[in-house]
Structure formats: C-alpha cells, structure tokens
Design a protein around this motif. Sequence first.
Motif: not given
Length: 357
Positions: A30, A33, A37, A48, A51
């Motif tokens: 998280e 991410r 972002e 996504r 990753l």
Amino acid sequence: MTTYEDQASHGGAPDRAYATVGDELTAVVERVRASVEDVIEGKPEVVRLSLTVLLAEGHLLIEDVPGVGKTMLAKALARSIDCSVRRIQFTPDLLPSDITGVSIWDQQRRDFEFKPGAIFAQVVIGDEINRASPKTQSALLESMEERQVTIDGQTYELPSPFMVVATQNPVEMEGTYPLPEAQRDRFMARVSIGYPSPDAELQMLDVHGGVNPLDDLQPVAHAHEILKLIEAVRGVHVAEPVRRYAVDLVAATRVHPDLRLGASPRATLHLLRAAKASAALSGREYVLPDDVQSLAVAVLAHRLLPTAQAQLNRRNAEQVVHEILRRTPVPATPQQQTGFGMGRGAPAYGQQPPRRL
C-alpha cells in the motif's frame, strides 16, 4: 465473466505469526502503491499491474505515445523502493558493452579488470528501448532471463530483486526499431498508460504545474521487504484446474487462424506467476480464474504476431486474446474446502461442466 466470491474460511485457529507477516507485507504494498499514484494521476490499474510484475519477478514493458508519463511511471516505481537504480537512454549509437560492461586492461595488476555496466542494478530503467539497434537490445537477453551477465567467459550474478522497466514508442514513430520476438517474450507484461481523463489532467496541472513530482519522492519500502513479498507470492496456491485453464488459453494462441506466432511456454509461466501476484495483492493465498483472465491481455498480447490477412482486416493481438477468453471454458465454480495454508480455506473445484465467459 464468471465471478468467484472469496470463499476462504478458517478451518482452525489462524497462525498469528503468519497473520502479522501478512499485515506487514500488505502495508508495504500500500505504501508503494500510494507513492507511485502520487506521481501518476488517475491510472490505478496501471500502477497495480506494475506492482504485480514486480512481485512476480518479471519485467515490464511500457508502450505508448510520447508525453503520457511512461518514463515517469518507471522512475516513480524505482524511487519508491530503497534499492539501486540505473537508467539507460537507448539511442542508435548505444553499444552492448554500455549495458553489460567491459573488461579493461589494468597496467598495475597486468590483468583485465571488469567494469560493470548499467545493467548491474536492482531496478534498471530502459528509456525508449526500441531506439537502439537489435544488436544492442540483444545485450539484455541473458540478464532478463537468467539474471546474470557473461563477459569474456566469466559469469557475473545480478543483484536481487532485479527488474527491467522499459519504455518504448509505437513502432510507427520516427527512428524506432521493432523489438525482436525473443526480447518481447522476456517481458512479463506490456502496459499502455493512455491519455488521462480531463479531471485527472486538470488535477495534474494543479499539483505538478510548478514542481517536478519526482523531486520530493522518497523510498517507502526497502529491498529486503520486496524480497519478502516475492517469497510470499511464490507460496500462493494454484489449483490444478486453474493451471490447466492457463495452459488452454496459451495453447489456443498457437492454433488461432489470425496468428502466425502464438505464445511460448514462457508465456504460460509468466501468466501463472502474474496471477499468483495478483491474488496476493487481493489478499488471497490462492489463485482464481479471474486472476488469470484479468492478466491475459497484458501478459500474452505483446508476444503474438497477427497474420497479414488479420492485419488487413485490422485485427490486432488484443482482440484475438479477448476472443480466446470468450471461447475457452472456465473452471467450474469452486466448492469450499478447508485446511489450506495457514488454516485458511481454499477452493476445491468440483466436477461440474465448465462454464464459458
């Protein structure tokens, strides 16, 4: 598309140590991410997939027109992880030794000394990879597949984790070379960023209009945490019907009348690894057919070569993969089975007739 609900249940007391590790790894994902972002506005599905490829030990090919953020995505992913990063600007005069390294004669030692090239990093960014000649591009083949480099008969291991994030302009652009089939096959997935929505582009102007978003980007995860994530992904369970489903999808590309080159066995392996990483990102310890379906286009399309007739009919590889997904039988709805992994339930596929998309 057939949708499967998460049917995991506790067949016994959960392993607290495992749960703690799982929570820690989820927090790492998280953080990475969110960091990426912050730079790439309005493209959560692209982040996504990036990753997913990282956790599946693959390499990512980003293809799109200039100016949509291909290099920025690669840099944001690399800078979000506290590991060694090298960037290679591919140009027509780039030499293979610029990538792999070269042995130089040392006058004092009276022996050759190896000077590592830019490939010796944990995250390697290849910018505009298809502007270099096929000879230079071939310098990446051994490193991407075997994670090693051989120079003058001596083999050198590359660091771990190791990932190549390459950007390329469409082949129709001025001064580009098509990537050789062998090199395209070594990229686990290809993604196109696309133009942002008007709202996302407006937000980009407000936030990034006066500063470079990469300047303030700090690492949010360590390399050893990424290695833990990769190890966790390796342990994700794949039932035999799901493995067979992946094989059927890839096999269908080899006999499709609109394709003159289908996907290789390496593509099957990459599809399965990516599906395991996708399941882990969804908080599951097992792969569902939905994981395979959602990644099929990104993993398979760039490896396929349409026939001349298909090109005349304006049929591209993505359309063919979508057609194969519609026609290939999907494993039946899983029944509940307990005792999987650390006391969690896993799907047990029954004997019902296969469903179709």
